[in-house]
Design an enzyme around this catalytic site. Structure first.
Site, PDB file in Angstrom:
ATOM      1  N   CYS A   1      -4.997  66.219  83.047  1.00  0.00           N
ATOM      2  CA  CYS A   1      -4.123  66.152  84.219  1.00  0.00           C
ATOM      3  C   CYS A   1      -3.026  65.125  83.957  1.00  0.00           C
ATOM      4  O   CYS A   1      -3.292  63.929  83.844  1.00  0.00           O
ATOM      5  CB  CYS A   1      -4.920  65.767  85.463  1.00  0.00           C
TER       6      CYS A   1
ATOM      7  N   CYS B   1      -2.650  62.445  86.726  1.00  0.00           N
ATOM      8  CA  CYS B   1      -3.742  61.464  86.657  1.00  0.00           C
ATOM      9  C   CYS B   1      -3.552  60.537  85.457  1.00  0.00           C
ATOM     10  O   CYS B   1      -3.827  59.337  85.539  1.00  0.00           O
ATOM     11  CB  CYS B   1      -5.085  62.176  86.548  1.00  0.00           C
TER      12      CYS B   1
ATOM     13  N   ASP C   1      26.619  56.413  54.202  1.00  0.00           N
ATOM     14  CA  ASP C   1      26.789  55.679  52.954  1.00  0.00           C
ATOM     15  C   ASP C   1      27.104  56.693  51.849  1.00  0.00           C
ATOM     16  O   ASP C   1      26.537  57.787  51.826  1.00  0.00           O
ATOM     17  CB  ASP C   1      25.497  54.927  52.633  1.00  0.00           C
TER      18      ASP C   1
ATOM     19  N   ASP D   1      20.425  54.840  52.083  1.00  0.00           N
ATOM     20  CA  ASP D   1      19.151  54.860  51.363  1.00  0.00           C
ATOM     21  C   ASP D   1      18.860  53.585  50.596  1.00  0.00           C
ATOM     22  O   ASP D   1      17.775  53.436  50.042  1.00  0.00           O
ATOM     23  CB  ASP D   1      19.103  56.047  50.391  1.00  0.00           C
TER      24      ASP D   1
ATOM     25  N   ASP E   1      20.958  48.505  52.967  1.00  0.00           N
ATOM     26  CA  ASP E   1      21.344  49.229  54.175  1.00  0.00           C
ATOM     27  C   ASP E   1      20.432  48.908  55.350  1.00  0.00           C
ATOM     28  O   ASP E   1      20.707  49.325  56.474  1.00  0.00           O
ATOM     29  CB  ASP E   1      21.303  50.745  53.935  1.00  0.00           C
TER      30      ASP E   1
END
Length: 711
Positions: free
Chosen positions: A12, A15, A412, A606, A610
């Site tokens: 539920c 609930c 990048d 990557d 960065d």
């Protein structure tokens, strides 16, 4: 302290929201997040007795929703899950039998009454049939409602349905009372089934853990022993047959095959694997039999990392989810007050109490907000599951919301737009007194200590040409400029123009290379030549950027390269704008500038440098082949280094947010329409049942559409 528990059989949604709110208010609890899609409750805070904590949470669950069990979170193998892992509501078999018996009884009687003038049905038979059917169907609802009232829980679905049907009986609408409770129970049954089916479908899509592993017993002549994946240890040898999943992360020992990495990375083209090739778990061995050495146990292998990421993402709730939870707290009391008002005021004016009490009862039937509270998290969980199927890991529903609002993507260049595989294009020397071999020897000697792709390419070129690399005495790296070192007592400079300016080098060219990264080399303060390094765009970069442009998203390339080199790549790929000659520390301010110009911005990179930019952008995306620090800081991890995944995840996020709002608007609109029709005398309690459980089922089915959305 952190803890993860399971709240089993909590289906539920309304609930669940109440339980989560109660737990959050417990002493020592800092955060509490329950994901109805996974049944996981994640807690942070401080507590001295873990068992006492579990018991306190169990008491809260017992007070709000009957049958919920607080259990330790223990991830079982997929084989065990397939046999025993499906959720099963307490007493579901008994519920099914009761609904069938009472339903047949009710429908048989209704069929007979259709022929009432011909057959005749005395009231002494009619009412007992209705009452028997009602008691069979309504007893569990009435019992739970009564128990909850004693515990102070009034505005729950059981109480409201009890009042609605008992009220219908009181105004002599006995057939409708039975019909409403029958279809409420049927709707509730199908709602739970739809929820469980959706949950199972999503988890099956992202759970790529093996059911078994074929271990080669080297002590017994290579005999194959089949065992559970949790028992396999690092260093063991495993057999993988054609068509099998790669069970654990490892390295090929023997054999040659082609590996389908699509389940993990989304890459459709299989890759060749031979002895020494590293393998990711979750991929598929397509052709040949191989043996592999296990490098990581199950808990550290890629299949488990992906599952962890999805489960953690499910507990990170978006703003719309938090809004709906807050809305649900006031929605039910407001509708109940409206129902009381509708029952009393018009009745006092018109004197038609039966009509207006009946109308008020329809309000009570649709006053539970389960369709809203349940369908929104399921929509986001489906979006997270879809992304995972395409090799994209999203770190929460809030990331989906942020992605849906992105107006610009800052990329990048190296390793993102381009492949990052640098190769020496040309070697230019000054005059005939400096040979290319000497230039490469000096540069390679200094660059040998660096792991940067440019440095690696120079060293590789020297080796390929058979050039003897000089020994170095001292090397220092100057961030954003290059390397300084000593070899054979001679100072050697290898870097960009800023490095040449710093050391007042004479004679270096003023014209930049048309394309590529130039590495200038000087001995002492005399320029001796330059090496041009080329890094081509990825094959799909231009197509991917076209996809982003089609979504009216600005694309901006960030690079430390010279302007001419950056412009060349921009022209090849079609990016909207370029920010060149950036130092690593300049990228964050560049992204902030893009945000102020275009709006919410995503940054994709990557490299380890960065990480600050990834954390500082509205959305940070990291290529999975990049540095661990970048992946840790990112909001989105692309397992396959392809820019096309960026356009897909943004489009997917927009679709996910759209479906979530579709569910919200549809559920609220249907409830308002039914209430309005009830006020005008057109809507019956049957319509109200549809506005409650029927709408919930439709919203769940709408949410699960996202899981199968194509990339």
């Amino acid at each position: 302290m952190e803890e993860t528990l399971l709240l089993q059989d909590l289906n539920c949604a309304n609930c669940a929201a109440k339980i989560e709110d109660r737990i959050r208010k417990m002493d020592g609890i800092e955060t509490a997040n329950f994901a109805i899609a996974t049944h996981q409750l994640k807690l942070t805070g401080s507590w001295s007795d873990r068992e006492a904590l579990k018991q306190d949470i169990q008491n809260i669950c017992d007070a709000i929703e009957e049958g919920v069990t607080v259990a330790d979170y223990e991830r079982k193998s997929k084989a065990v899950m397939d046999d025993h892992g499906h959720s099963h509501d307490h007493g579901s078999d008994a519920v099914t039998i009761a609904v069938i018996v009472a339903g047949l009884l009710f429908m048989a009687y209704e069929a007979l009454t259709a022929f009432y003038p011909a057959i005749g049905m005395p009231e002494s038979i009619e009412k007992p049939i209705y009452y028997i059917a009602y008691v069979i169907l309504a007893f569990p609802v009435l019992r739970i409602a009564g128990r909850n009232i004693l515990k102070g829980e009034v505005f729950d679905e059981n109480f409201l349905m009890s009042i609605a049907t008992l009220g219908a009986i009181a105004i002599d609408a006995l057939p409708e009372a039975v019909g409403v409770i029958l279809f409420y129970r049927i709707g509730e049954f199908f709602e739970h089934k739809a929820t469980d089916r959706s949950r199972t479908e999503i988890m099956n899509a992202v759970d790529m853990r093996p059911q078994e592993v074929r271990v080669v017993d080297t002590c017994c002549g290579g005999e194959i022993v089949v065992m559970a994946p949790e028992k396999v240890e690092v260093g063991w040898t495993v057999e993988v047959r054609p068509g099998d999943l790669i069970p654990l992360d490892g390295t090929v020992l023997e054999g040659e095959t082609r590996i389908n990495t699509a389940p993990v990375t989304g890459e459709p083209v299989p890759v060749r694997a031979v002895a020494g090739t590293q393998l990711m778990s979750g991929c598929i061995n397509e052709s040949g039999r191989i043996t592999m050495r296990v490098d990581k146990v199950l808990e550290e292998s890629m299949v488990t990392k992906i599952l962890d990421a999805v489960e953690n993402a499910a507990s990170s709730k978006p703003k719309i989810d938090r809004f709906i939870t807050r809305f649900a707290r006031v929605y039910t009391p407001i509708v109940v007050v409206l129902a009381i008002t509708v029952a009393i005021i018009p009745s006092l004016i018109t004197g038609d109490w039966n009509k207006w009490i009946y109308t008020a009862l329809t309000f009570l039937v649709i006053s539970c907000p389960c369709a809203l509270v349940l369908s929104v998290p399921l929509a986001f969980f489906s979006g997270i599951g879809n992304a995972s199927k395409h090799g994209i890991l999203l770190k929460g529903g809030r990331v989906i919301e942020a992605l849906a609002n992105v107006k610009a993507v800052a990329l990048d260049k190296t390793g993102t737009i381009t492949s990052g595989e640098f190769k020496v294009n040309t070697v230019e020397t000054v005059g005939s007194h400096v040979s290319e071999a000497h230039l490469l020897s000096m540069a390679a000697a200094i660059e040998a200590v660096s792991t940067h792709p440019i440095a690696t390419s120079i060293v590789a070129e020297a080796k390929n040409r058979g050039v003897t690399v000089e020994a170095f005495d001292f090397v220092q790296e100057l961030a954003g400029e290059g390397m300084v070192g000593m070899t054979n007592g001679q100072q050697v400079l290898v870097g960009n123009r800023r490095l040449m300016e710093r050391y007042e080098v004479q004679g270096y060219p003023t014209d930049a290379a048309e394309y590529g990264t130039e590495v200038l080399v000087a001995e002492g303060n005399m320029y001796i030549g330059r090496i041009i390094i080329a890094d081509e765009p990825r094959p799909d970069s231009a197509e991917a950027i076209t996809d982003l442009n089609r979504q009216n998203i600005k694309t901006i390339m960030l690079t430390g390269d010279a302007q001419a080199s950056a412009d060349y790549i921009a022209k090849q790929t079609g990016v909207s704008a370029v920010r060149a000659q950036l130092l690593p520390q300049d990228k964050l301010s560049a992204v902030q500038g893009v945000r102020s110009e275009y709006g919410p911005t995503m940054f994709v990179g990557d490299g380890i440098n960065d990480a600050p930019v990834l954390a500082g952008a509205d959305v940070g995306g990291a290529m999975g082949s990049g540095a661990d620090a970048a992946i840790e800081a990112a909001d989105v991890v692309f397992m396959r280094p392809s820019l096309k995944a960026i356009a897909h995840v943004i489009d997917l996020s927009k679709a996910t947010l759209s479906v979530a709002w579709q569910n919200v608007v549809f559920a609220i609109a249907v409830k308002i329409i039914i209430m309005a029709m009830g006020l005008m005398g057109y809507a019956s309690m049957w319509w109200a049942v549809f506005g409650d459980t029927g709408v919930s089922i439709l919203c769940i089915l709408n949410s699960i559409r996202i899981l199968n959305r194509k990339g």
